[in-house]
Design an enzyme around this catalytic site. Structure first.
Site, mmCIF file in Angstrom:
data_model
loop_
_atom_site.group_PDB
_atom_site.id
_atom_site.type_symbol
_atom_site.label_atom_id
_atom_site.label_comp_id
_atom_site.label_asym_id
_atom_site.label_seq_id
_atom_site.Cartn_x
_atom_site.Cartn_y
_atom_site.Cartn_z
ATOM 1 N N ASP A 124 0.800 -1.225 0.000
ATOM 2 C CA ASP A 124 0.000 0.000 0.000
ATOM 3 C C ASP A 124 0.840 1.287 0.000
ATOM 4 O O ASP A 124 1.972 1.310 0.481
ATOM 5 C CB ASP A 124 -0.884 0.044 1.250
ATOM 6 N N HIS A 269 3.596 -2.197 3.321
ATOM 7 C CA HIS A 269 3.629 -0.857 2.726
ATOM 8 C C HIS A 269 4.966 -0.576 2.053
ATOM 9 O O HIS A 269 6.016 -0.980 2.544
ATOM 10 C CB HIS A 269 3.387 0.209 3.804
#
Length: 311
Positions: A124, A269
């Site tokens: 992400d 992430h």
């Protein structure tokens, strides 16, 4: 020399010129579409324009069109057909749409057979300078494909990295423009998702209807709008917890290896800050999952597998 004979000679020469021009146009497009050509692989929108230009050339040049229609003179039409087939294949690869049964639904994990040891790594908040590129290298070294959920502002800041992610064959999802958590009205939610979708397409040629709400918040208007547009809202079943500022990379690895199960969706992430610890943890994480017998799939692949299992 009679006028008729001269006319025939000129006609033959014009056909030859038209043939040469058509061949040159096709050669240019073939070069753009062939694997390994950076322009073709990184900007499919350009390839589409090139094919359109060829079709326009054949339309506005009657002699060239005549040559193209004459299979015995030069097999232009069949070559164009093959080019369009290649283009359609590239278009399919660059369109990520969930199977119909997952559209307008929320997905936390893939429901697959225990014997189907597949797992999906999701990333992400990128694309992000350095971090994304480092993760791409690790994925390539380990023959792993992941799913990247992108923020519009991050794409705006790093368009070349975005194109690199797509060129490496990873799947793409929408993660809004600003990464806001707060409740928002319908118009704001629509802008957050639609604006990002538009930039994803303009930058990479990718169309996607996979969406992940920032922070996993499902009640602030974003997920509602995404479902109205038939997106699959993709959550996760295992988190690396790599946003914890106090945790060591080994903790990220342990979190994933302990939580892994067939059909799991893993959250990590590459953007939103310093993700060097995630990069450090990634090789060991992949090695540990492989040791457990897992095969890595993208979110679109995972849902296809679930759909086939249910059939």
């Amino acid at each position: 020399m009679s006028g008729n004979h001269l006319f025939q000679q000129l006609r033959k020469k014009w056909r030859f010129v038209a043939l040469a021009l058509t061949a040159a146009a096709i050669s240019f497009i073939v070069g753009a579409l062939m694997p390994g050509n950076q322009q073709g692989s990184n900007n499919p929108a350009t390839a589409r324009v090139q094919v359109q230009n060829l079709n326009q050339f054949l339309t506005v040049n009657p002699s060239a069109k005549q040559v193209a229609d004459d299979r015995t003179a030069f097999n232009v039409d069949r070559t164009v057909e093959k080019l369009l087939t290649v283009l359609e294949s590239k278009e399919k690869l660059l369109t990520f749409v969930p199977p119909e049964q997952f559209q307008a639904t929320t997905v936390f994990e893939g429901k697959v057979k225990n014997s189907e040891k597949v797992i999906a790594l999701t990333v992400d908040d990128g694309p992000w300078p350095e971090t994304t590129e480092q993760m791409l290298d690790i994925f390539q070294q380990n023959d792993v494909k992941a799913t990247f959920f992108w923020i519009g502002k991050s794409i705006e800041n790093s368009p070349e990295i975005a194109r690199r992610v797509v060129a490496r064959g990873h799947a793409i999802g929408n993660h809004t423009w600003h990464h806001w958590y707060d409740p928002m009205d319908a118009a704001t939610a629509a802008d957050e998702i639609d604006r990002t979708a538009k930039l994803i397409y303009e930058t990479t040629g990718v169309k996607t209807t996979f969406f992940r709400p920032p922070g996993g918040v499902l009640n602030n208007g974003l997920a509602k709008y995404a479902k109205q547009q038939n997106y699959a809202v993709v959550m996760w079943s295992v988190t690396s917890a790599d946003t914890d500022p106090r945790a060591q990379p080994s903790a990220f690895v342990n979190n994933v290896l302990k939580g892994a199960k067939p059909g799991a969706i893993v959250l990590m992430h590459d953007g939103g800050g310093d993700r060097s610890r995630t990069v450090k943890a990634l090789p060991e994480m992949i090695a540990g999952l492989k040791k457990q017998g897992y095969r890595f799939v993208t979110i679109p692949e995972l849902l296809e597998i679930q759909g086939q299992s249910a059939a």
